[in-house]
Design an enzyme around this catalytic site. Structure first.
Site, mmCIF file in Angstrom:
data_model
loop_
_atom_site.group_PDB
_atom_site.id
_atom_site.type_symbol
_atom_site.label_atom_id
_atom_site.label_comp_id
_atom_site.label_asym_id
_atom_site.label_seq_id
_atom_site.Cartn_x
_atom_site.Cartn_y
_atom_site.Cartn_z
ATOM 1 N N ALA A 153 -7.204 -10.493 7.859
ATOM 2 C CA ALA A 153 -7.455 -11.834 7.347
ATOM 3 C C ALA A 153 -7.581 -11.725 5.832
ATOM 4 O O ALA A 153 -7.924 -10.657 5.306
ATOM 5 C CB ALA A 153 -8.732 -12.386 7.959
ATOM 6 N N GLY B 237 -7.629 -8.663 11.170
ATOM 7 C CA GLY B 237 -6.884 -9.761 11.778
ATOM 8 C C GLY B 237 -5.437 -9.399 12.078
ATOM 9 O O GLY B 237 -4.822 -9.980 12.977
ATOM 10 N N GLU C 250 -5.570 -7.769 15.311
ATOM 11 C CA GLU C 250 -5.921 -8.806 16.287
ATOM 12 C C GLU C 250 -4.725 -9.702 16.594
ATOM 13 O O GLU C 250 -4.509 -10.097 17.738
ATOM 14 C CB GLU C 250 -7.099 -9.625 15.745
ATOM 15 C CG GLU C 250 -8.366 -8.783 15.654
ATOM 16 C CD GLU C 250 -9.491 -9.469 14.878
ATOM 17 O OE1 GLU C 250 -9.289 -9.757 13.681
ATOM 18 O OE2 GLU C 250 -10.542 -9.722 15.462
ATOM 19 N N GLU D 289 -13.489 -4.298 9.777
ATOM 20 C CA GLU D 289 -14.375 -5.382 9.317
ATOM 21 C C GLU D 289 -15.773 -4.877 8.974
ATOM 22 O O GLU D 289 -16.432 -5.410 8.085
ATOM 23 C CB GLU D 289 -14.464 -6.475 10.390
ATOM 24 C CG GLU D 289 -13.209 -7.330 10.521
ATOM 25 C CD GLU D 289 -12.197 -6.788 11.524
ATOM 26 O OE1 GLU D 289 -12.291 -5.588 11.901
ATOM 27 O OE2 GLU D 289 -11.318 -7.555 11.924
HETATM 28 C C1 HXC Z 1 -6.431 -10.108 0.845
HETATM 29 C C2 HXC Z 1 -5.307 -8.126 0.591
HETATM 30 C C3 HXC Z 1 -5.723 -7.677 1.866
HETATM 31 C C4 HXC Z 1 -6.523 -8.567 2.644
HETATM 32 C C5 HXC Z 1 -4.532 -6.124 0.974
HETATM 33 N N1 HXC Z 1 -4.576 -7.127 0.070
HETATM 34 N N2 HXC Z 1 -5.216 -6.447 2.066
HETATM 35 N N3 HXC Z 1 -5.669 -9.319 0.092
HETATM 36 N N4 HXC Z 1 -6.852 -9.759 2.090
HETATM 37 N N5 HXC Z 1 -6.930 -8.278 3.872
HETATM 38 C C6 HXC Z 1 -3.955 -7.176 -1.251
HETATM 39 C C7 HXC Z 1 -4.704 -6.293 -2.250
HETATM 40 O O1 HXC Z 1 -5.826 -6.953 -2.758
HETATM 41 C C8 HXC Z 1 -3.623 -6.080 -3.273
HETATM 42 O O2 HXC Z 1 -3.519 -7.224 -4.085
HETATM 43 C C9 HXC Z 1 -2.344 -6.015 -2.454
HETATM 44 O O3 HXC Z 1 -2.653 -6.649 -1.196
HETATM 45 C C10 HXC Z 1 -1.919 -4.581 -2.148
HETATM 46 O O4 HXC Z 1 -3.013 -3.899 -1.565
HETATM 47 P P1 HXC Z 1 -3.516 -2.473 -2.080
HETATM 48 O O5 HXC Z 1 -4.913 -2.321 -1.627
HETATM 49 O O6 HXC Z 1 -3.261 -2.319 -3.533
HETATM 50 O O7 HXC Z 1 -2.540 -1.500 -1.276
HETATM 51 P P2 HXC Z 1 -2.829 -0.007 -0.787
HETATM 52 O O8 HXC Z 1 -3.522 0.774 -1.860
HETATM 53 O O9 HXC Z 1 -1.522 0.498 -0.291
HETATM 54 O O10 HXC Z 1 -3.870 -0.126 0.426
HETATM 55 C C11 HXC Z 1 -3.467 -0.768 1.616
HETATM 56 C C12 HXC Z 1 -4.685 -1.094 2.502
HETATM 57 C C13 HXC Z 1 -5.739 -1.883 1.664
HETATM 58 C C14 HXC Z 1 -5.328 0.219 3.024
HETATM 59 C C15 HXC Z 1 -4.189 -1.890 3.693
HETATM 60 O O11 HXC Z 1 -5.076 -2.991 1.047
HETATM 61 C C16 HXC Z 1 -6.853 -2.425 2.481
HETATM 62 O O12 HXC Z 1 -7.794 -1.692 2.861
HETATM 63 N N6 HXC Z 1 -6.831 -3.751 2.740
HETATM 64 C C17 HXC Z 1 -7.924 -4.433 3.434
HETATM 65 C C18 HXC Z 1 -7.918 -4.112 4.892
HETATM 66 C C19 HXC Z 1 -9.046 -4.825 5.615
HETATM 67 O O13 HXC Z 1 -10.222 -4.634 5.329
HETATM 68 N N7 HXC Z 1 -8.674 -5.695 6.550
HETATM 69 C C20 HXC Z 1 -9.635 -6.465 7.347
HETATM 70 C C21 HXC Z 1 -9.903 -7.776 6.663
HETATM 71 S S1 HXC Z 1 -11.176 -8.672 7.482
HETATM 72 P P3 HXC Z 1 -3.626 -7.133 -5.690
HETATM 73 O O14 HXC Z 1 -3.599 -8.549 -6.137
HETATM 74 O O15 HXC Z 1 -4.872 -6.400 -6.006
HETATM 75 O O16 HXC Z 1 -2.388 -6.351 -6.071
HETATM 76 C C22 HXC Z 1 -10.453 -9.362 8.819
HETATM 77 C C23 HXC Z 1 -11.395 -10.190 9.655
HETATM 78 C C24 HXC Z 1 -10.686 -10.911 10.761
HETATM 79 O O17 HXC Z 1 -9.323 -9.191 9.051
HETATM 80 C C25 HXC Z 1 -11.510 -11.994 11.344
HETATM 81 C C26 HXC Z 1 -11.385 -13.300 10.658
HETATM 82 C C27 HXC Z 1 -12.155 -14.398 11.233
#
Ligand code: HXC
Length: 257
Positions: free
Chosen positions: A65, A108, A111, A131
């Site tokens: 998400a 997400g 999911e 998360e």
């Molecule tokens: C918003 C995101 C994002 C996310 C990545 N980006 N994941 N933006 N939401 N979930 C963006 C980064 O901010 C970055 O933007 C660009 O995408 C590239 O990501 P990087 O981190 O630079 O890439 P990399 O180093 O290759 O790392 C990849 C990654 C990392 C390991 C996947 O991005 C990461 O850990 N992302 C978050 C994963 C996460 O926590 N997901 C769960 C979210 S909570 P910029 O602008 O900086 O270049 C969820 C809850 C669900 O899903 C329930 C909802 C109700």
């Protein structure tokens, strides 16, 4: 139909939906959800479309998400909006669809892949429910669907450590139906989708409903549901055609009636 965050094309009876927010690794915001709801509804409504594939990029199916969209939202806002409750409209799709997952499927993203009827993974796929590292828990079904797929111990492991699972482990744990080389992912998904699309369409929907009933009901009612679906299909032209075609040693020709 034009979309902001996804690309949609058809290949014969198969609809291919591609998440397309590369700058955010396909992070799922409310626009992605809105686009997917419209695309899946259009797929369901088109009598010529029989199976769909949902995919992302080679680097990310979806990295979760959209954290930036959620960052400022407190409880009242999340609860008031019932944030992401509308994902049930995606899971309400009646026809079968496949998630073809390459790269990150986190939070997400994992999911969403688990909402599919079948998941195929590329060998570079990485799954996770990270998360907990953000101070939250899954909110789009992860704790429920992951647990049903892989069992309690591994689901706890994934949710409590936030670690990633590679494609081999995902296949071993029954999270996906198979793993293929990245270069073959879309061909394999398309082959499977075309095979499903060639089946009698009412039977495809009934089979999907019957398998899903196994996740929603106890065994007694699940078996009853299945038997009634079987009975009901016996009233269709495609059942008559399918059985006649077998006896006459020829392929069936389906009308969807
Ligand atoms: C918003 C995101 C994002 C996310 C990545 N980006 N994941 N933006 N939401 N979930 C963006 C980064 O901010 C970055 O933007 C660009 O995408 C590239 O990501 P990087 O981190 O630079 O890439 P990399 O180093 O290759 O790392 C990849 C990654 C990392 C390991 C996947 O991005 C990461 O850990 N992302 C978050 C994963 C996460 O926590 N997901 C769960 C979210 S909570 P910029 O602008 O900086 O270049 C969820 C809850 C669900 O899903 C329930 C909802 C109700």
């Amino acid at each position: 139909m034009s979309y902001e965050t996804i690309l949609v094309e058809t290949q014969g009876p198969v609809t291919v939906i591609r998440l397309n927010r590369p700058q955010a690794l396909n992070a799922l915001n409310t626009q992605v959800l809105a686009d997917l709801i419209v695309a899946f509804r259009a797929f369901d409504a088109d009598p010529d479309q029989r199976c769909a594939i949902l995919t992302g990029s080679e680097k990310a199916f979806a990295a979760g998400a959209d954290i930036k969209q959620m960052q400022e939202k407190g409880y009242a806002e999340m609860f008031g909006e019932d944030f992401f409750a509308d994902w049930s409209k995606v899971t309400g799709t009646r026809k079968p669809w496949i998630a073809a997952v390459a790269g990150f499927a986190l939070g997400g993203g994992c999911e969403l892949a688990m909402m599919a009827d079948i998941m195929i993974a590329a060998d570079n796929a990485r799954f996770g429910q990270p998360e907990i590292k953000l101070g939250v828990c899954p909110g789009m079904g992860g704790s429920q669907r992951l647990t049903r797929a892989v069992g309690k111990s591994k689901a706890m492991d994934m949710c409590l450590t936030g670690r990633m699972m590679d494609a081999t482990e995902a296949e071993r744990a029954n999270l996906c139906s198979k793993v293929v080389p990245l270069a073959d992912l879309m061909d394999e998904a398309m082959k499977m989708a075309q095979a499903i699309a060639a089946m009698p369409p009412l039977a495809a929907i009934a089979n999907k409903e019957a398998v899903n009933a196994a996740f929603e009901t106890g065994l007694h009612h699940g078996l009853l549901f299945e038997r009634r679906s079987f009975n009901g299909l016996c009233a269709t032209d495609d059942k008559a055609e399918g059985m006649a075609a077998f006896v006459e040693k020829r392929p069936g020709v389906w009308t969807g009636k």
